[in-house]
Motif scaffolding. Structure first.
Motif, PDB file in Angstrom:
ATOM      1  N   LYS A 164       0.607  -1.087  -0.228  1.00  0.00           N
ATOM      2  CA  LYS A 164       0.007   0.082  -0.098  1.00  0.00           C
ATOM      3  C   LYS A 164       0.629   1.252  -0.354  1.00  0.00           C
ATOM      4  O   LYS A 164       0.406   2.399  -0.381  1.00  0.00           O
ATOM      5  CB  LYS A 164      -1.006  -0.254   1.278  1.00  0.00           C
ATOM      6  CG  LYS A 164      -2.029  -1.314   0.874  1.00  0.00           C
ATOM      7  CD  LYS A 164      -2.871  -0.566   2.184  1.00  0.00           C
ATOM      8  CE  LYS A 164      -3.834  -1.761   2.040  1.00  0.00           C
ATOM      9  NZ  LYS A 164      -4.769  -1.272   3.193  1.00  0.00           N
ATOM     10  N   TYR A 220      -6.029   2.315  -7.680  1.00  0.00           N
ATOM     11  CA  TYR A 220      -5.599   3.212  -6.460  1.00  0.00           C
ATOM     12  C   TYR A 220      -6.745   2.824  -5.324  1.00  0.00           C
ATOM     13  O   TYR A 220      -7.392   3.148  -4.865  1.00  0.00           O
ATOM     14  CB  TYR A 220      -4.965   3.634  -6.607  1.00  0.00           C
ATOM     15  CG  TYR A 220      -3.977   3.203  -7.062  1.00  0.00           C
ATOM     16  CD1 TYR A 220      -2.555   3.308  -7.336  1.00  0.00           C
ATOM     17  CD2 TYR A 220      -3.594   4.398  -9.137  1.00  0.00           C
ATOM     18  CE1 TYR A 220      -1.263   2.980  -7.872  1.00  0.00           C
ATOM     19  CE2 TYR A 220      -2.876   4.625  -9.408  1.00  0.00           C
ATOM     20  CZ  TYR A 220      -1.749   3.400  -9.402  1.00  0.00           C
ATOM     21  OH  TYR A 220      -0.998   3.356 -10.108  1.00  0.00           O
ATOM     22  N   MET A 259       0.905   4.382  -3.090  1.00  0.00           N
ATOM     23  CA  MET A 259       0.470   5.183  -2.358  1.00  0.00           C
ATOM     24  C   MET A 259       1.528   6.503  -2.929  1.00  0.00           C
ATOM     25  O   MET A 259       1.852   8.128  -3.502  1.00  0.00           O
ATOM     26  CB  MET A 259       0.531   6.362  -0.686  1.00  0.00           C
ATOM     27  CG  MET A 259       0.359   7.086  -0.807  1.00  0.00           C
ATOM     28  SD  MET A 259      -1.039   7.910  -0.700  1.00  0.00           S
ATOM     29  CE  MET A 259      -2.491   7.093   0.332  1.00  0.00           C
ATOM     30  N   GLU A 305      -8.267   1.061  -3.107  1.00  0.00           N
ATOM     31  CA  GLU A 305      -8.121   0.710  -1.810  1.00  0.00           C
ATOM     32  C   GLU A 305      -7.309   1.475  -1.046  1.00  0.00           C
ATOM     33  O   GLU A 305      -7.490   1.507   0.017  1.00  0.00           O
ATOM     34  CB  GLU A 305      -6.967  -0.923  -1.915  1.00  0.00           C
ATOM     35  CG  GLU A 305      -7.785  -1.980  -2.235  1.00  0.00           C
ATOM     36  CD  GLU A 305      -6.523  -3.303  -1.699  1.00  0.00           C
ATOM     37  OE1 GLU A 305      -5.458  -3.182  -0.903  1.00  0.00           O
ATOM     38  OE2 GLU A 305      -6.944  -4.011  -2.476  1.00  0.00           O
ATOM     39  N   LEU A 306      -6.686   2.228  -1.717  1.00  0.00           N
ATOM     40  CA  LEU A 306      -5.800   3.909  -1.207  1.00  0.00           C
ATOM     41  C   LEU A 306      -6.806   4.842  -1.025  1.00  0.00           C
ATOM     42  O   LEU A 306      -7.192   5.561  -0.083  1.00  0.00           O
ATOM     43  CB  LEU A 306      -4.815   3.846  -1.637  1.00  0.00           C
ATOM     44  CG  LEU A 306      -3.768   3.235  -1.541  1.00  0.00           C
ATOM     45  CD1 LEU A 306      -2.384   3.568  -2.348  1.00  0.00           C
ATOM     46  CD2 LEU A 306      -3.081   3.708  -0.192  1.00  0.00           C
ATOM     47  N   LYS A 366      -3.628  12.265   4.425  1.00  0.00           N
ATOM     48  CA  LYS A 366      -2.351  10.900   3.891  1.00  0.00           C
ATOM     49  C   LYS A 366      -1.007  10.254   3.784  1.00  0.00           C
ATOM     50  O   LYS A 366      -0.511   9.884   4.153  1.00  0.00           O
ATOM     51  CB  LYS A 366      -3.293   9.987   3.151  1.00  0.00           C
ATOM     52  CG  LYS A 366      -4.980   9.604   2.586  1.00  0.00           C
ATOM     53  CD  LYS A 366      -5.110   8.856   1.806  1.00  0.00           C
ATOM     54  CE  LYS A 366      -6.904   8.368   1.287  1.00  0.00           C
ATOM     55  NZ  LYS A 366      -7.064   7.108   2.598  1.00  0.00           N
TER      56      LYS A 366
END
Length: 375
Positions: A5, A181, A9, A183-184, A300
């Motif tokens: 992850k 992306y 990112m 999931e992020l 984030k």
């Protein structure tokens, strides 16, 4: 999984944070939490917009937007083989005819909402498909109203139609390009921008309808490609995409909308002015969505949104021009100190005082810990 992850990112957000102050680990954590947890007020209507029913008012009737009577259906064969939002977004992006693009955009969003399809993943085209007209030229080559073949009201509607057509592709490109992306970013990110694309397709359809009523059509005068050029700049950076498109380009629409409405009223075209006023009102949601997700991405990254926004504009050589509609921008949740230099100077002074306070807090905390340890 956590390492994967983190790599993802970094791949979508390549903006490196400034180094933390030279303090011990305890102080760095305290400074980080204080600096990045500043409360941000979002648009009050965001929840209602997100949960609003599908809007099928694609036609501008005698008194405002309505569902189009005797609407000609497009055979959505190109969407039948799509089983995700991202796949359908790619179909819209590769569709050249403007009205077909707008209708497919609405059908794609409707299909996704009604059938509960996943976000999925797809590869966006290098650039969206475009019709042979309008001819794309540099902004300096766009003829002024008096030199164009269109009356002032049609001239302004044509310019707005071009902006709205680009906005359809800008929103879908954001959905498709960053779909790997999920999931992020979360499903809400893609839901919001697909909703934006649906709104923009409705706006383009209204402009196109009104142009036809005036005896003209989209493509009757040259247009520029600045909007897509700005989009291409941010193709590998989600933070930059949010800063450059919703927070700069779409925010300019909040500034220009009231002026355009007044010009159309002065020209004597109340019908066009009502269309533009409605579009301008709905654009607040799109800027608000950009602000919401920009703040989320900054959190984030462990970055302060205001300073990050300015750093991105400097890196990408993006200029924010006034005059500003501060009321509409504030309603959308876009703080004045982010884009207005006169406000920014005062905010910078406050940030410096806040940093000094945080460091003093860390020093006092260290002294207390050392005292407790008998050092």
């Amino acid at each position: 999984m956590h390492h994967m992850k983190l790599k993802l990112m970094l791949s979508i957000i390549r903006f490196n944070p400034h180094p933390a102050p030279p303090l011990n680990l305890h102080c760095r954590r305290r400074f980080f939490c204080t600096s990045t947890s500043i409360h941000h007020s979002h648009w009050s209507g965001l929840h209602h917009w997100r949960h609003s029913p599908l809007n099928h008012d694609r036609f501008w009737g005698p008194k405002g937007p309505i569902q189009e009577p005797n609407e000609t259906e497009i055979n959505p064969s190109s969407l039948k083989s799509c089983f995700s939002l991202a796949e359908m977004g790619s179909v819209v992006l590769t569709t050249a005819d403007p009205l077909t693009k707008a209708k497919l955009s609405h059908m794609a969003y409707t299909k996704w909402r009604q059938e509960g399809l996943p976000i999925g993943a797809s590869d966006p085209p290098v650039s969206p498909a475009r019709p042979s007209k309008p001819q794309l030229v540099s902004p300096k080559e766009i003829p002024p109203p008096k030199s164009s073949a269109l009356p002032l009201n049609a001239y302004m509607l044509h310019n707005l139609a071009h902006v709205e057509l680009n906005a359809i592709d800008l929103a879908w490109d954001t959905v498709v390009r960053f779909s790997p992306y999920i999931e992020l970013l979360g499903e809400g990110f893609f839901s919001d921008f697909a909703h934006v694309a649906d709104d923009e397709s409705r706006h383009f359809t209204w402009c196109s309808q009104r142009l036809a009523e005036l005896g003209f059509s989209y493509g009757d005068m040259p247009a520029h490609n600045v909007l897509w050029r700005e989009c291409a700049k941010s193709s590998n950076n989600v933070a930059a995409r949010l800063a450059v498109i919703p927070l700069v380009q779409e925010a300019r629409g909040l500034d220009a909308g009231p002026r355009l409405v007044n010009k159309l009223i002065g020209f004597g075209d109340d019908r066009s002015s009502n269309i533009v006023a409605k579009i301008s009102d709905e654009e607040v949601a799109h800027v608000a969505v950009g602000v919401y997700w920009f703040v989320s991405v900054c959190q984030k990254m462990g970055r302060v949104p205001g300073s990050t926004f300015k750093d991105i504009l400097e890196e990408y050589n993006v200029e924010v021009k006034g005059p500003f509609n501060h009321v509409a921008r504030e309603e959308a949740g876009l703080p004045r100190e982010w884009y207005d230099p006169s406000s920014a100077n005062k905010e910078e002074e406050n940030n410096k005082l806040s940093e000094v306070y945080d460091r003093l807090t860390c020093v006092i905390s260290m002294e207390q810990e050392n005292s407790n340890l008998g050092i």
